[in-house]
Design a protein around this motif. Structure first.
Motif, PDB file in Angstrom:
ATOM      1  N   UNK A 149       1.013  -1.179   0.101  1.00  0.00           N
ATOM      2  CA  UNK A 149      -0.010  -0.033  -0.133  1.00  0.00           C
ATOM      3  C   UNK A 149       0.686   1.259   0.031  1.00  0.00           C
ATOM      4  N   UNK A 150       1.817   1.083   0.556  1.00  0.00           N
ATOM      5  CA  UNK A 150       2.781   2.571   0.808  1.00  0.00           C
ATOM      6  C   UNK A 150       3.415   3.034  -0.301  1.00  0.00           C
ATOM      7  N   UNK A 151       3.407   2.226  -1.578  1.00  0.00           N
ATOM      8  CA  UNK A 151       4.002   2.672  -2.866  1.00  0.00           C
ATOM      9  C   UNK A 151       2.974   3.679  -3.443  1.00  0.00           C
ATOM     10  N   UNK A 152       1.471   3.092  -3.253  1.00  0.00           N
ATOM     11  CA  UNK A 152       0.468   3.669  -3.782  1.00  0.00           C
ATOM     12  C   UNK A 152       0.402   5.128  -3.134  1.00  0.00           C
ATOM     13  N   UNK A 153       0.402   4.981  -1.784  1.00  0.00           N
ATOM     14  CA  UNK A 153      -0.258   6.124  -1.097  1.00  0.00           C
ATOM     15  C   UNK A 153       1.096   7.395  -1.349  1.00  0.00           C
ATOM     16  N   UNK A 154       2.304   6.564  -1.635  1.00  0.00           N
ATOM     17  CA  UNK A 154       3.349   7.848  -2.062  1.00  0.00           C
ATOM     18  C   UNK A 154       2.826   8.652  -3.156  1.00  0.00           C
ATOM     19  N   UNK A 155       2.003   8.261  -4.001  1.00  0.00           N
ATOM     20  CA  UNK A 155       1.632   9.015  -5.183  1.00  0.00           C
ATOM     21  C   UNK A 155       0.766  10.510  -4.692  1.00  0.00           C
ATOM     22  N   UNK A 156       0.024  10.174  -3.641  1.00  0.00           N
ATOM     23  CA  UNK A 156      -0.788  11.290  -3.231  1.00  0.00           C
ATOM     24  C   UNK A 156       0.021  12.703  -3.078  1.00  0.00           C
ATOM     25  N   UNK A 157       1.407  12.646  -3.003  1.00  0.00           N
ATOM     26  CA  UNK A 157       2.527  13.752  -2.960  1.00  0.00           C
ATOM     27  C   UNK A 157       2.124  14.489  -4.614  1.00  0.00           C
ATOM     28  N   UNK A 158       1.856  13.893  -5.660  1.00  0.00           N
ATOM     29  CA  UNK A 158       1.761  14.372  -6.707  1.00  0.00           C
ATOM     30  C   UNK A 158       0.419  15.160  -7.031  1.00  0.00           C
ATOM     31  N   UNK A 159      -0.605  15.031  -6.134  1.00  0.00           N
ATOM     32  CA  UNK A 159      -1.748  15.592  -6.291  1.00  0.00           C
ATOM     33  C   UNK A 159      -2.085  17.039  -6.212  1.00  0.00           C
ATOM     34  N   UNK A 160      -2.635  17.591  -6.817  1.00  0.00           N
ATOM     35  CA  UNK A 160      -2.743  19.340  -6.536  1.00  0.00           C
ATOM     36  C   UNK A 160      -3.899  19.474  -5.408  1.00  0.00           C
ATOM     37  N   UNK A 161      -3.855  20.452  -4.807  1.00  0.00           N
ATOM     38  CA  UNK A 161      -4.919  20.814  -3.792  1.00  0.00           C
ATOM     39  C   UNK A 161      -4.758  20.279  -2.406  1.00  0.00           C
ATOM     40  N   UNK A 162      -6.102  20.489  -1.624  1.00  0.00           N
ATOM     41  CA  UNK A 162      -5.996  19.944  -0.357  1.00  0.00           C
ATOM     42  C   UNK A 162      -6.942  18.715  -0.682  1.00  0.00           C
ATOM     43  N   UNK A 163      -6.143  17.621   0.097  1.00  0.00           N
ATOM     44  CA  UNK A 163      -6.885  16.128  -0.241  1.00  0.00           C
ATOM     45  C   UNK A 163      -7.544  15.917   1.205  1.00  0.00           C
ATOM     46  N   UNK A 164      -8.740  15.611   1.232  1.00  0.00           N
ATOM     47  CA  UNK A 164      -9.473  14.911   2.299  1.00  0.00           C
ATOM     48  C   UNK A 164     -10.008  13.546   2.079  1.00  0.00           C
ATOM     49  N   UNK A 165      -9.021  12.907   3.203  1.00  0.00           N
ATOM     50  CA  UNK A 165      -9.223  11.505   3.177  1.00  0.00           C
ATOM     51  C   UNK A 165      -9.902  10.971   4.544  1.00  0.00           C
ATOM     52  N   UNK A 166     -10.905   9.975   4.195  1.00  0.00           N
ATOM     53  CA  UNK A 166     -11.633   9.550   5.553  1.00  0.00           C
ATOM     54  C   UNK A 166     -10.713   8.590   6.263  1.00  0.00           C
TER      55      UNK A 166
END
Length: 450
Positions: A163-180
């Motif tokens: 999972x950690x490799x996929x989670x690392x991709x969140x760094x590339x996204x724009x804006x504020x990310x709201x995660x439950x």
């Protein structure tokens, strides 16, 4: 980049949401936001998660209690109306709950997990909508899209290494990310929740996955205190402590931070800061890998009830190769984990959570110890509490244990058992449960008031 987590009390009402928005927008590094379900608005209120559990209990293969459903929907509606978010998002939330009920109505474990998880999930959707209404670039990100891939154990999810490799991709996204928080998805795409404190666990996993500069955990207290404020008035605040110290304190009853939530950030050495949503300017408590002791050997005192001790005596036990292994195998066969194992040359005690011996397990364990280990005596001591004295500086300080035993003596508290690990970051005392608060007060006076 910071990962920020807000607990249920921080998101209980529209007033709290405005505070949360101000906190996030005041620091451009706060890009990833993990949220809990709405908590209690006051002492008489009910947490959203509890409302969802009540709803789950009404579901049958052919029906459910619509009033229980509306109670959940109304919690979100109250917030949405005060923030002028319109009815569309509330209808979306209602439809998602109906879909969960329809999908899992004949599978109670799956239903319960999915409904509990919806508390965080729908809150995240609503918060993203609120930020967008403010003109902020913000996105709801489902745990599936975030990469939260977990084991398929309802109510007891564990993050999978990939999972950690996929989670690392969140760094590339724009804006504020709201995660439950609180849940992930198994490889067969089932919703699976973490154990208690699950949103803390999600926040820690996300922080580790993106290798954040800091993981901020917002709650309703200014800092972590050296002792439970419900036991001691105005206790000392802890400005800084180590992961090991926090782990010991969280395990022993500190409710500010769930003990399982530390593992991901420990591995990546991501600093954690506990702060107050209602007083964000307070520095809070920082949790790091190492700290300067500065002459303060004890950082905190924690306690927890609900333990019992399996006490075993056998002459020449210390010479019997494999005795301890066999004993623990008996517990393992019953799926019982142990907490501490104080021992002498002819006796050993195994401390376990009392509820682990329910459902006939106690009789089976006792009978197997008698028949397989041929012991002289075995008994169960009940109604025990554990008190932990924690501090990295204890190892190099003379007289720490003496202070504790003298404090107990002066307070009239009988010590049932003492245990200290080789790391010397903590000392454990077993005491009678009804005297645990007195024990904690006596220790606090000994270490922090003299």
């Amino acid at each position: 980049m910071k990962v920020v987590k807000f607990g249920g009390s921080s998101l209980a009402s529209a007033t709290q949401w405005r505070k949360v928005a101000n906190i996030i927008l005041s620091d451009e590094q706060r890009k990833l936001v993990v949220v809990s379900a709405p908590g209690k608005r006051d002492a008489q209120d009910t947490k959203t998660t509890d409302l969802l559990i009540q709803l789950a209990s009404t579901v049958t293969p052919s029906s459910f209690d619509e009033e229980a459903l509306l109670k959940v929907v109304d919690r979100y509606r109250d917030i949405a109306e005060e923030l002028d978010l319109g009815d569309n998002i509330i209808e979306t939330i209602k439809d998602s709950l109906l879909e969960i009920i329809q999908t899992y109505r004949t599978q109670y474990e799956r239903l319960l997990d999915a409904l509990k998880a919806s508390g965080e999930d729908n809150n995240a959707k609503l918060i993203a909508s609120y930020f967008q209404s403010l003109g902020v670039v913000a996105h709801y990100v489902s745990p599936k899209d975030a990469g939260m891939i977990v084991t398929d154990e309802p109510g007891n999810a564990r993050i999978l290494p990939e999972a950690y490799e996929r989670i690392a991709d969140l760094r590339k996204r724009e804006g504020i990310l709201i995660i439950p928080g609180f849940f992930g998805y198994s490889n067969n795409e089932h919703i699976v929740t973490f154990p208690r404190g699950g949103s803390d666990i999600t926040g820690s996993i996300i922080a580790a996955g993106v290798e954040a500069d800091e993981y901020e955990n917002f709650t309703d207290v200014d800092s972590i205190y050296s002792v439970n404020p419900n036991i001691v008035d105005n206790p000392c605040e802890i400005k800084e402590l180590t992961y090991r110290e926090m782990r010991e304190l969280a395990y022993s009853g500190f409710s500010v931070f769930h003990d399982e939530a530390l593992q991901p950030v420990v591995q990546k050495k991501v600093p954690v800061r506990v702060k107050n949503t209602n007083h964000p300017e307070a520095p809070g408590t920082k949790i790091i890998a190492e700290r300067e002791v500065n002459g303060v050997p004890v950082v905190g005192i924690a306690s927890d009830k609900g333990f019992c001790s399996i006490n075993i005596t056998k002459y020449l036990m210390n010479r019997e190769v494999g005795f301890g292994r066999h004993l623990l195998e008996i517990l393992e066969d019953e799926q019982i984990s142990f907490e501490h194992t104080p021992s002498g040359i002819d006796n050993i005690s195994v401390i376990v959570r009392s509820h682990h011996l329910e459902g006939g397990k106690e009789d089976r364990v006792i009978n197997r110890i008698l028949s397989e280990l041929h012991v002289d005596d075995v008994s169960i001591e009940r109604d025990l509490a554990i008190v932990m004295v924690v501090g990295e500086g204890m190892e190099k300080t003379v007289g720490i244990a003496a202070k504790a035993t003298n404090a107990f003596y002066d307070a009239g508290v009988n010590i049932k058992m003492i245990n200290q690990g080789s790391s010397e970051v903590s000392m454990m005392f077993g005491v009678e449960a009804y005297k645990v608060d007195l024990a904690v007060k006596s220790l606090y006076e000994a270490y922090f008031m003299k």
